[in-house]
Design a protein around this motif. Structure first.
Motif, mmCIF file in Angstrom:
data_model
loop_
_atom_site.group_PDB
_atom_site.id
_atom_site.type_symbol
_atom_site.label_atom_id
_atom_site.label_comp_id
_atom_site.label_asym_id
_atom_site.label_seq_id
_atom_site.Cartn_x
_atom_site.Cartn_y
_atom_site.Cartn_z
ATOM 1 N N UNK A 279 1.115 -1.455 0.089
ATOM 2 C CA UNK A 279 -0.082 0.406 -0.548
ATOM 3 C C UNK A 279 0.886 1.005 0.276
ATOM 4 N N UNK A 280 1.923 1.563 0.557
ATOM 5 C CA UNK A 280 2.798 2.057 0.618
ATOM 6 C C UNK A 280 3.901 2.253 0.039
ATOM 7 N N UNK A 281 4.038 1.079 -1.350
ATOM 8 C CA UNK A 281 4.837 1.051 -2.369
ATOM 9 C C UNK A 281 6.618 0.990 -2.054
ATOM 10 N N UNK A 282 6.517 0.308 -1.336
ATOM 11 C CA UNK A 282 7.813 0.916 -0.244
ATOM 12 C C UNK A 282 8.574 -1.158 -0.324
ATOM 13 N N UNK A 283 7.896 -2.455 -1.228
ATOM 14 C CA UNK A 283 7.799 -3.457 -1.588
ATOM 15 C C UNK A 283 9.353 -3.465 -2.753
ATOM 16 N N UNK A 284 9.905 -4.918 -2.171
ATOM 17 C CA UNK A 284 10.559 -5.023 -2.825
ATOM 18 C C UNK A 284 10.628 -5.281 -4.647
ATOM 19 N N UNK B 211 -8.123 2.395 1.247
ATOM 20 C CA UNK B 211 -8.696 3.436 1.071
ATOM 21 C C UNK B 211 -7.612 4.981 1.579
ATOM 22 N N UNK B 212 -7.538 5.165 -0.079
ATOM 23 C CA UNK B 212 -7.072 6.564 0.454
ATOM 24 C C UNK B 212 -7.164 7.963 -0.698
ATOM 25 N N UNK C 125 1.438 6.009 -7.291
ATOM 26 C CA UNK C 125 0.257 6.088 -6.036
ATOM 27 C C UNK C 125 -0.687 5.710 -6.271
ATOM 28 N N UNK C 126 -0.193 4.805 -4.659
ATOM 29 C CA UNK C 126 -1.848 3.562 -4.276
ATOM 30 C C UNK C 126 -3.087 4.592 -4.220
ATOM 31 N N UNK C 127 -4.429 4.014 -4.190
ATOM 32 C CA UNK C 127 -5.439 4.365 -4.113
ATOM 33 C C UNK C 127 -5.931 3.186 -3.607
ATOM 34 N N UNK C 128 -5.681 2.722 -3.769
ATOM 35 C CA UNK C 128 -7.279 1.533 -3.292
ATOM 36 C C UNK C 128 -6.349 0.158 -3.445
ATOM 37 N N UNK C 129 -6.291 -0.773 -2.242
ATOM 38 C CA UNK C 129 -6.359 -2.185 -2.038
ATOM 39 C C UNK C 129 -6.757 -2.879 -1.853
ATOM 40 N N UNK C 130 -7.584 -3.739 -2.372
ATOM 41 C CA UNK C 130 -8.373 -4.541 -1.810
ATOM 42 C C UNK C 130 -8.064 -6.697 -1.984
ATOM 43 N N UNK D 232 -13.326 3.267 -6.797
ATOM 44 C CA UNK D 232 -11.698 3.573 -6.754
ATOM 45 C C UNK D 232 -11.230 4.160 -7.584
ATOM 46 N N UNK D 233 -11.365 3.884 -9.261
ATOM 47 C CA UNK D 233 -11.498 4.593 -10.902
ATOM 48 C C UNK D 233 -12.602 5.610 -10.702
ATOM 49 N N UNK D 234 -13.601 5.830 -10.321
ATOM 50 C CA UNK D 234 -14.066 6.851 -10.172
ATOM 51 C C UNK D 234 -13.813 8.090 -9.044
ATOM 52 N N UNK D 235 -13.151 7.300 -8.102
ATOM 53 C CA UNK D 235 -12.880 8.982 -7.144
ATOM 54 C C UNK D 235 -11.346 9.591 -7.852
ATOM 55 N N UNK D 236 -11.036 8.519 -8.628
ATOM 56 C CA UNK D 236 -9.155 8.744 -9.540
ATOM 57 C C UNK D 236 -9.804 10.437 -10.691
ATOM 58 N N UNK D 237 -10.824 9.325 -11.238
ATOM 59 C CA UNK D 237 -10.633 10.233 -12.619
ATOM 60 C C UNK D 237 -11.694 11.746 -12.356
ATOM 61 N N UNK D 238 -12.557 11.395 -10.600
ATOM 62 C CA UNK D 238 -12.810 12.811 -10.270
ATOM 63 C C UNK D 238 -11.833 13.710 -10.183
ATOM 64 N N UNK D 239 -10.056 13.549 -9.412
ATOM 65 C CA UNK D 239 -9.041 14.155 -9.265
ATOM 66 C C UNK D 239 -8.552 14.923 -10.467
ATOM 67 N N UNK D 240 -8.315 13.311 -11.550
ATOM 68 C CA UNK D 240 -7.163 13.171 -12.543
ATOM 69 C C UNK D 240 -7.715 14.204 -13.920
ATOM 70 N N UNK D 241 -9.326 13.623 -13.788
ATOM 71 C CA UNK D 241 -9.788 14.184 -14.886
ATOM 72 C C UNK D 241 -10.484 12.509 -16.209
#
Length: 387
Positions: A93-98, A365-366, A108-113, A189-198
């Motif tokens: 989720x923090x995108x720090x894995x190997x 989620x964030x 930029x992680x938005x949602x992990x399910x 999550x896709x809808x939230x992201x497109x609301x921000x990024x178009x």
């Protein structure tokens, strides 16, 4: 030792040429059959460099096929398909894995399910370098991948795809996306992201069973949610429907690549029966086949862009699909969990701030954070990204 670059066109497929570094003193007979190949040879043979180790091979896509397949993009997306196998949810989720460095750094992680009940996992986020939303699905986490592969032999076309007469799919493939917690979480999550990024494009990827789920997701986004700039690239996915479904899929998700590797067994399953076209599974186009070509005692890796039938007999169907090892590595990237045969997940207490509750699932989620470096594209731009 000095080396030079030489182009040898594949006579079996006109859209692919191969570049390799050969010893400068090696006598070669070279046939340059097109003006574009002569230009490539002219530019590549004019310089030389010091190299060491094994001979290097690169793929050259001719200009008229560059918009279909992009090697660099494939290398990026396969890393996302690998990262989604990580079981440490904090690192993922923090995108720090190997597996989160390399060509996907800065994601930029938005949602992990994680659908714990069905042992499924996916994520949604923004790849700023690709100017795109990326959705990735994990492949099978069965106790034995061999048992899962054996089960593919017997999966029947037993479900009519909604609102498409004659289109048949297997209910297990369909349900893994549509009837679990993955689908609603991804769509929100896709809808939230497109609301921000178009209306930036959406790239969907996955390996093995994850490729099957990615396919249903891409089709769902295009048909049911009006997102037409969807791009799909999967790795080692099985067949999921019949020929009518494949035709329907190609119409609605035209920017699709199915990468297959060598003798990988999974793309050969469930079986394709040439003499029963209306009763059999059928891949959708377009396949890109990673394979080895032999020149005497030397072998070189090639990338062949196959025809638009979905079942090109000169690509992966031309060899016996009998390798599990070829299924587990694509472009040199590992595509399996570090601890096989387990649906175990690890998560630190710090993640409680991001966790939302869903029955039988873990969801982190964030809110997406718009960044000025991301140039928004109009939704009408349905073209494949060019790197």
């Amino acid at each position: 030792m000095r080396y030079r670059s030489v182009i040898i066109p594949l006579q079996t497929f006109s859209t692919v040429a191969i570049v390799y570094l050969g010893i400068s003193s090696l006598p070669l007979s070279i046939s340059l059959s097109s003006e574009s190949e002569r230009k490539c040879f002219s530019s590549s043979s004019s310089s030389s460099s010091e190299v060491s180790g094994n001979l290097e091979l690169k793929n050259i896509e001719q200009e008229d096929h560059y918009h279909i397949y992009n090697h660099t993009l494939a290398q990026i997306l396969v890393e996302y398909a690998s990262a989604v196998y990580v079981s440490d949810l904090t690192e993922l989720f923090t995108w720090t894995c190997s597996r989160c460095n390399g060509m996907t750094k800065g994601f930029e992680m938005v949602e992990l399910i994680v659908d714990v009940q069905n042992c499924l996992q996916s994520f949604v986020g923004v790849a700023h370098d690709l100017n795109a939303i990326v959705i990735a699905f994990r492949g099978t986490q069965e106790k034995s991948i061999q048992n899962w592969i054996e089960d593919l032999f017997w999966k029947q076309l037993d479900l009519n795809y909604p609102e498409m007469p004659g289109a048949m799919v297997h209910h297990g493939f369909y349900s893994a996306y549509h009837n679990t917690s993955l689908s609603p979480g991804i769509l929100k999550a896709v809808q939230r992201t497109r609301d921000v990024y178009g209306g930036i494009q959406v790239m969907v990827t996955g390996h093995s069973m994850g490729g099957a789920m990615a396919s249903f997701c891409a089709l769902d986004l295009a048909v049911n949610h009006g997102i037409h700039n969807v791009q799909l690239m999967t790795f080692g996915q099985p067949r999921i429907g019949n020929a009518i479904f494949a035709s329907y899929f190609r119409k609605h998700v035209p920017h699709t690549i199915r990468v297959t590797n060598g003798h990988d067994i999974v793309p050969h399953l469930p079986p394709y029966y040439y003499y029963f076209p209306s009763k059999t599974y059928h891949h959708f186009a377009r396949e890109v086949w990673l394979n080895e070509i032999g020149f005497g005692r030397l072998f070189y890796k090639s990338e062949k862009i196959c025809d638009d039938s979905g079942e090109d007999p000169t690509c992966s169907r031309s060899v016996s699909g009998n390798s599990v090892l070829d299924h587990l590595t694509y472009y040199g990237t590992k595509l399996q969990a570090d601890t096989s045969g387990s649906c175990k997940i690890v998560m630190s207490k710090d993640m409680a701030h991001y966790q939302t509750h869903a029955a039988g699932s873990v969801v982190l989620s964030r809110k997406p954070i718009s960044q000025s470096i991301l140039k928004q594209r109009p939704e009408e731009d349905g073209g494949i990204i060019s790197l």
